[in-house]
Design a protein around this motif. Structure first.
Motif, PDB file in Angstrom:
ATOM      1  N   LEU A  33      65.111  44.197  39.406  1.00 18.35           N
ATOM      2  CA  LEU A  33      64.000  43.279  39.156  1.00 18.35           C
ATOM      3  C   LEU A  33      63.622  42.496  40.403  1.00 18.35           C
ATOM      4  O   LEU A  33      62.445  42.232  40.652  1.00 18.35           O
ATOM      5  CB  LEU A  33      64.376  42.309  38.024  1.00 18.35           C
ATOM      6  N   VAL A  37      58.821  45.125  42.574  1.00 20.12           N
ATOM      7  CA  VAL A  37      57.414  45.038  42.979  1.00 20.12           C
ATOM      8  C   VAL A  37      57.268  45.346  44.467  1.00 20.12           C
ATOM      9  O   VAL A  37      56.378  46.104  44.890  1.00 20.12           O
ATOM     10  CB  VAL A  37      56.836  43.654  42.647  1.00 20.12           C
ATOM     11  N   SER A 215      63.341  36.654  40.544  1.00 19.58           N
ATOM     12  CA  SER A 215      62.343  37.684  40.201  1.00 19.58           C
ATOM     13  C   SER A 215      60.978  37.053  39.917  1.00 19.58           C
ATOM     14  O   SER A 215      60.205  37.574  39.119  1.00 19.58           O
ATOM     15  CB  SER A 215      62.809  38.499  38.993  1.00 19.58           C
ATOM     16  N   ALA A 218      57.849  39.358  40.270  1.00 22.61           N
ATOM     17  CA  ALA A 218      57.748  40.351  39.197  1.00 22.61           C
ATOM     18  C   ALA A 218      57.275  39.700  37.898  1.00 22.61           C
ATOM     19  O   ALA A 218      56.389  40.240  37.204  1.00 22.61           O
ATOM     20  CB  ALA A 218      59.099  41.032  38.982  1.00 22.61           C
ATOM     21  N   VAL A 219      57.818  38.535  37.565  1.00 24.08           N
ATOM     22  CA  VAL A 219      57.399  37.844  36.340  1.00 24.08           C
ATOM     23  C   VAL A 219      55.957  37.368  36.479  1.00 24.08           C
ATOM     24  O   VAL A 219      55.163  37.446  35.525  1.00 24.08           O
ATOM     25  CB  VAL A 219      58.338  36.652  36.041  1.00 24.08           C
ATOM     26  N   ILE A 221      53.546  38.766  38.167  1.00 20.88           N
ATOM     27  CA  ILE A 221      52.661  39.920  37.978  1.00 20.88           C
ATOM     28  C   ILE A 221      52.602  40.315  36.505  1.00 20.88           C
ATOM     29  O   ILE A 221      51.532  40.695  35.989  1.00 20.88           O
ATOM     30  CB  ILE A 221      53.126  41.094  38.862  1.00 20.88           C
ATOM     31  N   LEU A 222      53.720  40.209  35.801  1.00 18.33           N
ATOM     32  CA  LEU A 222      53.728  40.520  34.366  1.00 18.33           C
ATOM     33  C   LEU A 222      52.814  39.553  33.602  1.00 18.33           C
ATOM     34  O   LEU A 222      52.011  39.976  32.765  1.00 18.33           O
ATOM     35  CB  LEU A 222      55.159  40.443  33.825  1.00 18.33           C
ATOM     36  N   VAL A 223      52.896  38.260  33.919  1.00 22.02           N
ATOM     37  CA  VAL A 223      52.023  37.272  33.263  1.00 22.02           C
ATOM     38  C   VAL A 223      50.562  37.540  33.644  1.00 22.02           C
ATOM     39  O   VAL A 223      49.666  37.482  32.789  1.00 22.02           O
ATOM     40  CB  VAL A 223      52.439  35.841  33.661  1.00 22.02           C
ATOM     41  N   TYR A 225      49.283  40.373  34.403  1.00 22.61           N
ATOM     42  CA  TYR A 225      48.874  41.600  33.692  1.00 22.61           C
ATOM     43  C   TYR A 225      48.436  41.264  32.265  1.00 22.61           C
ATOM     44  O   TYR A 225      47.409  41.759  31.779  1.00 22.61           O
ATOM     45  CB  TYR A 225      50.028  42.584  33.682  1.00 22.61           C
ATOM     46  N   VAL A 226      49.208  40.412  31.608  1.00 26.04           N
ATOM     47  CA  VAL A 226      48.857  39.999  30.240  1.00 26.04           C
ATOM     48  C   VAL A 226      47.513  39.263  30.244  1.00 26.04           C
ATOM     49  O   VAL A 226      46.657  39.482  29.374  1.00 26.04           O
ATOM     50  CB  VAL A 226      49.969  39.118  29.643  1.00 26.04           C
ATOM     51  N   ILE A 364      52.619  51.664  35.873  1.00 24.69           N
ATOM     52  CA  ILE A 364      52.453  50.776  37.023  1.00 24.69           C
ATOM     53  C   ILE A 364      51.044  50.907  37.588  1.00 24.69           C
ATOM     54  O   ILE A 364      50.432  49.931  38.029  1.00 24.69           O
ATOM     55  CB  ILE A 364      53.512  51.083  38.106  1.00 24.69           C
ATOM     56  N   ILE A 367      48.140  48.507  36.548  1.00 27.89           N
ATOM     57  CA  ILE A 367      48.050  47.101  36.955  1.00 27.89           C
ATOM     58  C   ILE A 367      46.748  46.897  37.720  1.00 27.89           C
ATOM     59  O   ILE A 367      46.492  47.584  38.716  1.00 27.89           O
ATOM     60  CB  ILE A 367      49.242  46.707  37.849  1.00 27.89           C
TER      61      ILE A 367
END
Length: 478
Positions: A33, A37, A215, A218-219, A221-223, A225-226, A364, A367
């Motif tokens: 993790l 990215v 991380s 990475a987190v 980018i995840l947020v 993305y949502v 991936i 994104i």
């Protein structure tokens, strides 16, 4: 801080110690993790520069090629990590070193592929293969060449790498390079997605603790993305086709895109191998100091350099990019206090599994470029900051300031105005417009040629508005 529930202090400092599996697996995934990215970003940038990445005119036709590059980035980062943790004869330090795709080579690769599509990839992989073999050969002399790469040189090069890439981050955050000139480029909608990533990353980095802080990108980018999914920015174009065509497991194909040996690529990759080798030496030292409280042995440093080069050469055969040790994972070892190489081996196996499943790369690929841009702004900004931190170890007298000034002016100037050398032969032009190579060569040459014992006015520390604070200390990774 070390966790006493994982093992005794002596066990935690032992690279050969294996924690209980239910503890070792989460620790291994933590390492993945922390670097995930950063590991796949170079492949995405290369595809974008070549013209078959996000939003390019290649459209869905370029989707499988970009997915394959992402897939190989994961697979061969895992394999190169196994070279380090398990070893193979003299190859490998047998330490918890995580390998990943290197940012350092991106400014070398972009001029080689710019707008040329998939047809430019054979030149890249030829450079990766030869550069990797050269990198491995450096293992035999790494102790004797470090004198030529003091903090003045390595700090300058790392700073130049970051400066060369920050433009990419801004372009991605504004909508991507192919979108430049369109009304949507730089819109509030694009920037909002990027800024969500930046703010979430900053919040976690400074206000969270433990793995959430490590991380953070990475987190973030995840947020992001949502958020992008909620406002309709995420497109699944091509993913259904990809999922329908691809099997559960896809084995990499040797020389899938062919291989071509270019003087510009070979010289560029070999020159950057020097810098990458010295960075790896620093990472090995950081791991042994932070995790075991000791200096790295000559055998460990040589083995790590061999693994860097061999991992890169093997990656080039199968269509992956150069690998190097990842400093963020050095910091993770210092944070957890767990020195076990077998923990990192578990993370490597997880990376290999992801690399063998093409559907992971396809996901991936969905994104949005703006979301990735937010993460890239942070990552490349941190590269610049790491270079500045390395430069804080320099004794800033007038001699060193002149060396730095000339190297930076020429290197950065050629990056910003590549047409200044348009009349040079193509090979030399590509090398010069990277900016990094001329800057490094000037800094190395002047540092070796100019005497240290200059008149007193040239060796005294500079004070006033142009001065730093003299010799600093480097704490942390690159």
């Amino acid at each position: 801080m070390a966790d006493s529930t994982i093992g005794t202090p002596e066990q935690l400092r032992d690279p050969n110690y294996t924690p209980a599996l239910y503890k070792a697996v989460p620790l291994g995934i933590q390492h993945v993790l922390a670097m995930f990215v950063s590991n796949v970003t170079p492949a995405i940038i290369l595809a974008g520069a070549a013209g078959f990445g996000f939003g390019s005119s290649a459209g869905a036709q370029g989707f499988p090629d970009m997915t394959y590059l992402i897939q190989m980035s994961m697979l061969f980062a895992g394999i190169a990590t196994l070279f380090q943790t398990i070893g193979m004869g003299p190859v490998g330090a047998r330490l918890p070193i995580v390998q990943g795709t290197s940012f350092a080579f991106i400014p070398i690769m972009i001029p080689l592929v710019a707008g040329k599509g998939v047809e430019a990839l054979p030149v890249i992989f030829g450079g990766v293969l030869v550069g990797g073999l050269f990198h491995a050969a450096l293992g035999t002399v790494i102790g004797r060449i470090r004198f030529a790469l003091p903090p003045l040189v390595t700090g300058l090069v790392v700073t130049m790498i970051g400066l060369a890439l920050v433009k990419v981050g801004i372009q991605y955050a504004a909508g991507g390079v192919p979108a430049m000139g369109t009304p949507e480029f730089g819109s509030l909608r694009s920037w909002s997605a990027a800024l969500v990533v930046v703010f979430v990353t900053l919040g976690l980095k400074f206000y969270a603790r433990g793995m959430l802080s490590v991380s953070a990108v990475a987190v973030g980018i995840l947020v992001g993305y949502v958020y992008a999914l909620a406002i309709g920015m995420v497109t699944f174009q091509g993913i259904a086709t990809s999922w329908g065509r691809a099997g559960l497991i896809e084995v990499p194909v040797p020389f899938k895109y062919g291989i071509e040996f270019s003087v510009a690529a070979i010289v560029g990759f070999c020159m950057m191998a020097f810098v990458s080798a010295v960075e790896t030496v620093g990472d090995v030292s950081g791991i042994t100091k932070g995790g075991a409280g000791r200096e790295a042995t000559e055998k460990e440093i040589q083995g790590a350099t061999y693994a860097d080069g061999v991992g890169t050469a093997v990656a080039g055969i199968f269509g992956a990019l150069p690998n190097t040790s990842f400093s963020q994972n050095v910091g993770l070892i210092a944070m957890t206090g767990v020195m076990s190489r077998h923990v990192v081996t578990i993370g490597a196996l997880f990376l290999i599994l992801c690399g063998l499943v093409p559907k992971v790369g396809a996901v991936i690929r969905t994104i949005p470029i703006e979301v990735l841009g937010g993460g890239v702004i942070v990552m490349f900004g941190m590269v610049v900051a790491a270079g500045v931190s390395m430069l804080s170890d320099v004794h800033w007298n007038r001699r060193n300031m002149v060396i730095f000034a000339i190297a930076l002016s020429v290197g950065l100037g050629l990056q910003l105005e590549p047409s200044a050398v348009q009349h040079l032969p193509e090979t030399l032009r590509i090398l010069m417009t990277s900016g990094i190579l001329p800057a490094a060569l000037i800094a190395i040459g002047l540092n070796l040629a100019l005497p240290e014992d200059l008149p007193s006015e040239a060796t005294e520390e500079v004070s006033g508005g142009m001065a730093g604070q003299g010799r600093g200390s480097l704490h942390g990774g690159r």
